[in-house]
Design an enzyme around this catalytic site. Sequence first.
Site, PDB file in Angstrom:
ATOM      1  N   TYR A  37       0.832  -1.202   0.000  1.00  0.00           N
ATOM      2  CA  TYR A  37       0.000   0.000   0.000  1.00  0.00           C
ATOM      3  C   TYR A  37       0.870   1.257   0.000  1.00  0.00           C
ATOM      4  CZ  TYR A  37      -4.383   2.521   0.624  1.00  0.00           C
ATOM      5  OH  TYR A  37      -5.467   3.345   0.443  1.00  0.00           O
ATOM      6  N   LYS A  41      -3.210   8.231   3.034  1.00  0.00           N
ATOM      7  CA  LYS A  41      -4.456   7.988   3.791  1.00  0.00           C
ATOM      8  C   LYS A  41      -4.284   8.352   5.269  1.00  0.00           C
ATOM      9  CE  LYS A  41      -7.191   6.278   0.519  1.00  0.00           C
ATOM     10  NZ  LYS A  41      -8.366   6.999   0.016  1.00  0.00           N
TER      11      LYS A  41
HETATM   12  C1  LIG Z   1      -2.268  -3.746   0.311  1.00  0.00           C
HETATM   13  O1  LIG Z   1      -2.206  -3.058  -0.889  1.00  0.00           O
HETATM   14  C2  LIG Z   1      -3.360  -2.518  -1.351  1.00  0.00           C
HETATM   15  C3  LIG Z   1      -4.576  -2.637  -0.724  1.00  0.00           C
HETATM   16  C4  LIG Z   1      -5.708  -2.050  -1.261  1.00  0.00           C
HETATM   17  C5  LIG Z   1      -5.624  -1.362  -2.447  1.00  0.00           C
HETATM   18  C6  LIG Z   1      -6.858  -0.775  -3.047  1.00  0.00           C
HETATM   19  N1  LIG Z   1      -6.805   0.666  -2.789  1.00  0.00           N
HETATM   20  C7  LIG Z   1      -7.224   1.284  -1.675  1.00  0.00           C
HETATM   21  N2  LIG Z   1      -7.027   2.589  -1.808  1.00  0.00           N
HETATM   22  C8  LIG Z   1      -6.504   2.813  -3.031  1.00  0.00           C
HETATM   23  C9  LIG Z   1      -6.130   3.974  -3.678  1.00  0.00           C
HETATM   24  C10 LIG Z   1      -5.576   3.891  -4.954  1.00  0.00           C
HETATM   25  C11 LIG Z   1      -5.399   2.639  -5.563  1.00  0.00           C
HETATM   26  C12 LIG Z   1      -5.800   1.484  -4.905  1.00  0.00           C
HETATM   27  C13 LIG Z   1      -6.349   1.583  -3.662  1.00  0.00           C
HETATM   28  C14 LIG Z   1      -4.808   2.516  -6.918  1.00  0.00           C
HETATM   29  C15 LIG Z   1      -4.184   3.795  -7.412  1.00  0.00           C
HETATM   30  C16 LIG Z   1      -5.106   4.946  -7.101  1.00  0.00           C
HETATM   31  C17 LIG Z   1      -5.198   5.140  -5.625  1.00  0.00           C
HETATM   32  C18 LIG Z   1      -4.385  -1.204  -3.081  1.00  0.00           C
HETATM   33  C19 LIG Z   1      -3.266  -1.796  -2.531  1.00  0.00           C
HETATM   34  C20 LIG Z   1      -1.917  -1.656  -3.169  1.00  0.00           C
END
Ligand SMILES: COc1ccc(Cn2cnc3cc4c(cc32)CCCC4)cc1C
Length: 254
Positions: A155, A162
Amino acid sequence: MKILENKKALILGVANDKSIAYGIAKVFYENGAILGFNYLDERIEKRVRPIAQEFNSDLVVKCDVSKDEEIKSLFEAVKEKWGSVDIIVHSIAFANKEYLKDYYYTVDRQSFLQAMDISVYSFTAIAREFLPILNEGASLLTLSYYGAEKVVYNYNVMGVAKAALEASVKYLARDLGEKGIRVNCISAGPIKTLAAMGISDFNEIQKISAERAPLKRNVTIEEVGKAALFLCSDLSSGITGEILHVDAGYNIIG
Ligand SMILES: COc1ccc(Cn2cnc3cc4c(cc32)CCCC4)cc1C
Protein backbone atom coordinates in the site's frame (compact mmCIF):
# COMPACT_ATOMS: atom_id res chain seq x y z
CA MET A 1 -40.21 10.25 5.06
CA LYS A 2 -37.06 8.57 3.68
CA ILE A 3 -33.81 9.11 5.62
CA LEU A 4 -32.27 11.42 2.97
CA GLU A 5 -35.54 12.79 1.50
CA ASN A 6 -34.77 15.95 -0.52
CA LYS A 7 -31.16 16.09 0.72
CA LYS A 8 -28.76 17.27 -2.00
CA ALA A 9 -25.73 14.99 -2.17
CA LEU A 10 -22.68 15.65 -4.36
CA ILE A 11 -20.88 12.36 -5.06
CA LEU A 12 -17.25 12.77 -6.19
CA GLY A 13 -15.33 9.84 -7.65
CA VAL A 14 -17.78 7.58 -9.49
CA ALA A 15 -15.78 5.92 -12.30
CA ASN A 16 -18.18 3.05 -13.06
CA ASP A 17 -20.77 0.80 -11.39
CA LYS A 18 -18.04 -1.01 -9.44
CA SER A 19 -16.91 2.20 -7.72
CA ILE A 20 -17.38 2.60 -3.96
CA ALA A 21 -18.92 5.98 -4.80
CA TYR A 22 -21.49 4.15 -6.99
CA GLY A 23 -22.47 1.94 -4.03
CA ILE A 24 -22.89 5.07 -1.90
CA ALA A 25 -24.88 6.89 -4.62
CA LYS A 26 -27.22 3.88 -5.04
CA VAL A 27 -28.04 3.67 -1.31
CA PHE A 28 -28.45 7.46 -1.08
CA TYR A 29 -30.82 7.49 -4.09
CA GLU A 30 -32.88 4.59 -2.63
CA ASN A 31 -33.24 6.71 0.52
CA GLY A 32 -34.55 9.80 -1.24
CA ALA A 33 -31.42 11.87 -1.92
CA ILE A 34 -31.02 14.21 -4.92
CA LEU A 35 -27.65 13.37 -6.49
CA GLY A 36 -24.93 15.29 -8.33
CA PHE A 37 -21.76 13.83 -9.87
CA ASN A 38 -18.36 14.86 -11.17
CA TYR A 39 -16.24 13.13 -13.78
CA LEU A 40 -12.48 13.33 -14.28
CA ASP A 41 -12.27 13.28 -18.09
CA GLU A 42 -14.24 12.41 -21.24
CA ARG A 43 -13.44 8.70 -20.87
CA ILE A 44 -15.02 8.57 -17.39
CA GLU A 45 -17.85 10.91 -18.50
CA LYS A 46 -19.09 8.17 -20.88
CA ARG A 47 -19.67 5.91 -17.85
CA VAL A 48 -20.90 8.53 -15.38
CA ARG A 49 -23.68 10.06 -17.52
CA PRO A 50 -25.72 6.80 -17.77
CA ILE A 51 -25.25 6.32 -14.01
CA ALA A 52 -26.49 9.86 -13.36
CA GLN A 53 -29.54 9.05 -15.52
CA GLU A 54 -30.12 5.84 -13.55
CA PHE A 55 -30.40 8.06 -10.46
CA ASN A 56 -32.46 10.78 -12.16
CA SER A 57 -29.63 13.26 -11.74
CA ASP A 58 -29.21 16.27 -14.05
CA LEU A 59 -26.06 17.55 -12.33
CA VAL A 60 -22.94 16.08 -13.96
CA VAL A 61 -19.85 18.31 -13.98
CA LYS A 62 -16.26 17.82 -15.13
CA CYS A 63 -13.91 18.22 -12.18
CA ASP A 64 -10.29 17.17 -11.91
CA VAL A 65 -9.69 17.84 -8.20
CA SER A 66 -5.98 18.47 -8.85
CA LYS A 67 -7.02 21.76 -10.51
CA ASP A 68 -8.27 24.63 -8.31
CA GLU A 69 -10.10 26.22 -11.24
CA GLU A 70 -12.09 23.00 -11.81
CA ILE A 71 -13.08 22.87 -8.11
CA LYS A 72 -14.27 26.47 -8.52
CA SER A 73 -16.27 25.63 -11.65
CA LEU A 74 -17.81 22.63 -9.86
CA PHE A 75 -18.81 24.98 -7.02
CA GLU A 76 -20.36 27.47 -9.50
CA ALA A 77 -22.31 24.69 -11.27
CA VAL A 78 -23.66 23.28 -7.97
CA LYS A 79 -24.51 26.79 -6.67
CA GLU A 80 -26.31 27.62 -9.90
CA LYS A 81 -28.26 24.33 -10.02
CA TRP A 82 -28.95 23.66 -6.34
CA GLY A 83 -28.17 26.87 -4.46
CA SER A 84 -26.86 24.83 -1.54
CA VAL A 85 -25.70 21.32 -0.70
CA ASP A 86 -26.26 18.94 2.25
CA ILE A 87 -23.74 16.14 1.62
CA ILE A 88 -20.41 15.86 -0.17
CA VAL A 89 -18.87 12.39 -0.62
CA HIS A 90 -15.17 12.42 -1.60
CA SER A 91 -14.19 9.02 -2.98
CA ILE A 92 -11.08 10.05 -4.89
CA ALA A 93 -7.46 8.91 -4.62
CA PHE A 94 -4.49 8.50 -6.90
CA ALA A 95 -1.01 7.08 -6.80
CA ASN A 96 1.25 5.94 -9.57
CA LYS A 97 0.63 2.18 -9.36
CA GLU A 98 4.31 1.40 -9.93
CA TYR A 99 4.83 2.61 -6.34
CA LEU A 100 2.11 0.36 -4.89
CA LYS A 101 4.53 -2.57 -4.67
CA ASP A 102 8.05 -3.36 -3.40
CA TYR A 103 9.78 -0.82 -1.14
CA TYR A 104 7.89 2.31 -0.07
CA TYR A 105 11.11 4.37 -0.04
CA THR A 106 11.52 4.13 -3.84
CA VAL A 107 8.76 6.73 -4.33
CA ASP A 108 9.99 9.90 -6.04
CA ARG A 109 9.08 13.42 -4.90
CA GLN A 110 6.73 14.15 -7.79
CA SER A 111 4.73 10.91 -7.33
CA PHE A 112 4.60 11.45 -3.56
CA LEU A 113 3.26 14.99 -3.97
CA GLN A 114 0.78 13.92 -6.65
CA ALA A 115 -0.63 11.18 -4.34
CA MET A 116 -0.95 13.71 -1.50
CA ASP A 117 -2.45 16.37 -3.76
CA ILE A 118 -5.21 14.21 -5.25
CA SER A 119 -5.86 11.88 -2.30
CA VAL A 120 -5.55 14.32 0.61
CA TYR A 121 -5.44 18.04 -0.23
CA SER A 122 -8.44 17.78 -2.60
CA PHE A 123 -10.76 16.94 0.33
CA THR A 124 -9.65 20.06 2.22
CA ALA A 125 -9.92 22.19 -0.93
CA ILE A 126 -13.46 20.93 -1.62
CA ALA A 127 -14.50 21.57 2.00
CA ARG A 128 -13.17 25.15 1.88
CA GLU A 129 -14.60 26.03 -1.56
CA PHE A 130 -18.05 24.63 -0.76
CA LEU A 131 -18.28 26.17 2.72
CA PRO A 132 -20.42 29.14 1.51
CA ILE A 133 -23.18 26.77 0.28
CA LEU A 134 -23.03 23.98 2.86
CA ASN A 135 -26.33 23.84 4.74
CA GLU A 136 -26.52 23.75 8.53
CA GLY A 137 -26.26 20.06 9.46
CA ALA A 138 -24.29 19.25 6.30
CA SER A 139 -22.03 16.19 6.21
CA LEU A 140 -18.69 15.63 4.49
CA LEU A 141 -17.42 12.08 3.99
CA THR A 142 -14.21 10.61 2.60
CA LEU A 143 -12.78 7.10 2.19
CA SER A 144 -9.67 5.53 3.69
CA TYR A 145 -8.02 2.12 4.06
CA TYR A 146 -6.41 0.17 6.93
CA GLY A 147 -3.00 0.79 5.38
CA ALA A 148 -3.26 4.28 6.90
CA GLU A 149 -3.00 2.86 10.44
CA LYS A 150 -0.74 -0.20 10.06
CA VAL A 151 1.80 -1.18 7.46
CA VAL A 152 0.04 -3.22 4.77
CA TYR A 153 2.53 -4.54 2.21
CA ASN A 154 2.35 -2.76 -1.16
CA TYR A 155 0.00 0.00 0.00
CA ASN A 156 3.12 2.15 0.51
CA VAL A 157 2.68 5.80 -0.49
CA MET A 158 -1.11 5.42 -0.42
CA GLY A 159 -0.83 4.45 3.26
CA VAL A 160 1.11 7.63 4.02
CA ALA A 161 -1.49 9.63 2.06
CA LYS A 162 -4.46 7.99 3.79
CA ALA A 163 -2.84 8.63 7.19
CA ALA A 164 -2.67 12.31 6.28
CA LEU A 165 -6.28 12.19 4.99
CA GLU A 166 -7.50 10.68 8.29
CA ALA A 167 -5.72 13.42 10.26
CA SER A 168 -7.23 16.09 7.96
CA VAL A 169 -10.72 14.66 8.68
CA LYS A 170 -10.18 15.50 12.36
CA TYR A 171 -8.81 19.01 11.74
CA LEU A 172 -11.70 19.74 9.34
CA ALA A 173 -14.16 18.36 11.93
CA ARG A 174 -12.69 20.80 14.48
CA ASP A 175 -12.89 23.77 12.07
CA LEU A 176 -16.40 23.10 10.76
CA GLY A 177 -18.06 21.84 13.96
CA GLU A 178 -19.03 25.34 15.08
CA LYS A 179 -20.94 25.70 11.78
CA GLY A 180 -22.88 22.49 12.48
CA ILE A 181 -21.03 20.69 9.69
CA ARG A 182 -19.81 17.13 10.36
CA VAL A 183 -16.74 15.55 8.72
CA ASN A 184 -16.26 11.75 8.85
CA CYS A 185 -14.43 8.95 7.11
CA ILE A 186 -15.11 5.30 6.23
CA SER A 187 -12.11 2.97 6.29
CA ALA A 188 -13.27 0.31 3.83
CA GLY A 189 -11.90 -3.18 3.36
CA PRO A 190 -10.23 -4.01 0.02
CA ILE A 191 -12.85 -3.90 -2.76
CA LYS A 192 -12.11 -4.74 -6.41
CA THR A 193 -12.69 -1.36 -8.03
CA LEU A 194 -11.12 0.26 -11.09
CA ALA A 195 -8.51 1.73 -8.73
CA ALA A 196 -7.59 -1.77 -7.59
CA MET A 197 -7.17 -3.07 -11.16
CA GLY A 198 -3.54 -3.61 -12.05
CA ILE A 199 -2.52 -3.74 -8.40
CA SER A 200 -0.02 -6.60 -8.14
CA ASP A 201 -1.71 -9.63 -6.49
CA PHE A 202 -4.77 -7.68 -5.34
CA ASN A 203 -6.75 -10.96 -5.36
CA GLU A 204 -4.28 -12.23 -2.73
CA ILE A 205 -4.92 -9.09 -0.64
CA GLN A 206 -8.67 -9.77 -0.74
CA LYS A 207 -8.22 -13.50 -0.01
CA ILE A 208 -6.06 -12.84 3.09
CA SER A 209 -8.47 -10.12 4.25
CA ALA A 210 -11.46 -12.48 4.00
CA GLU A 211 -9.57 -15.26 5.82
CA ARG A 212 -8.53 -13.02 8.74
CA ALA A 213 -11.66 -10.87 9.07
CA PRO A 214 -14.12 -11.96 11.81
CA LEU A 215 -16.94 -12.12 9.22
CA LYS A 216 -14.69 -14.37 7.03
CA ARG A 217 -15.52 -12.37 3.87
CA ASN A 218 -14.88 -9.10 2.10
CA VAL A 219 -17.32 -6.17 2.20
CA THR A 220 -19.34 -4.83 -0.73
CA ILE A 221 -19.87 -1.32 -2.09
CA GLU A 222 -23.48 -1.57 -0.87
CA GLU A 223 -22.26 -2.20 2.70
CA VAL A 224 -20.03 0.88 2.45
CA GLY A 225 -23.08 2.71 1.06
CA LYS A 226 -25.22 1.76 4.06
CA ALA A 227 -22.56 2.98 6.52
CA ALA A 228 -22.25 6.19 4.46
CA LEU A 229 -26.05 6.61 4.75
CA PHE A 230 -25.65 6.46 8.54
CA LEU A 231 -22.71 8.91 8.66
CA CYS A 232 -24.32 11.38 6.21
CA SER A 233 -27.77 11.35 7.85
CA ASP A 234 -29.20 12.67 11.09
CA LEU A 235 -28.80 9.15 12.53
CA SER A 236 -25.17 10.11 13.29
CA SER A 237 -25.87 13.71 14.38
CA GLY A 238 -23.59 13.29 17.39
CA ILE A 239 -20.61 11.96 15.39
CA THR A 240 -17.84 13.98 13.76
CA GLY A 241 -14.13 13.46 13.13
CA GLU A 242 -14.71 9.72 13.17
CA ILE A 243 -13.01 6.96 11.14
CA LEU A 244 -15.58 4.15 10.86
CA HIS A 245 -14.23 0.76 9.75
CA VAL A 246 -16.43 -1.09 7.25
CA ASP A 247 -14.07 -4.03 6.76
CA ALA A 248 -15.80 -7.19 8.09
CA GLY A 249 -13.95 -6.53 11.35
CA TYR A 250 -10.45 -7.02 9.89
CA ASN A 251 -8.95 -4.11 11.85
CA ILE A 252 -9.64 -5.67 15.28
CA ILE A 253 -7.45 -8.72 14.61
CA GLY A 254 -3.87 -8.59 15.97
C1 LIG B 1 -2.27 -3.75 0.31
O1 LIG B 1 -2.21 -3.06 -0.89
C2 LIG B 1 -3.36 -2.52 -1.35
C3 LIG B 1 -4.58 -2.64 -0.72
C4 LIG B 1 -5.71 -2.05 -1.26
C5 LIG B 1 -5.62 -1.36 -2.45
C6 LIG B 1 -6.86 -0.78 -3.05
N1 LIG B 1 -6.80 0.67 -2.79
C7 LIG B 1 -7.22 1.28 -1.68
N2 LIG B 1 -7.03 2.59 -1.81
C8 LIG B 1 -6.50 2.81 -3.03
C9 LIG B 1 -6.13 3.97 -3.68
C10 LIG B 1 -5.58 3.89 -4.95
C11 LIG B 1 -5.40 2.64 -5.56
C12 LIG B 1 -5.80 1.48 -4.91
C13 LIG B 1 -6.35 1.58 -3.66
C14 LIG B 1 -4.81 2.52 -6.92
C15 LIG B 1 -4.18 3.79 -7.41
C16 LIG B 1 -5.11 4.95 -7.10
C17 LIG B 1 -5.20 5.14 -5.63
C18 LIG B 1 -4.39 -1.20 -3.08
C19 LIG B 1 -3.27 -1.80 -2.53
C20 LIG B 1 -1.92 -1.66 -3.17
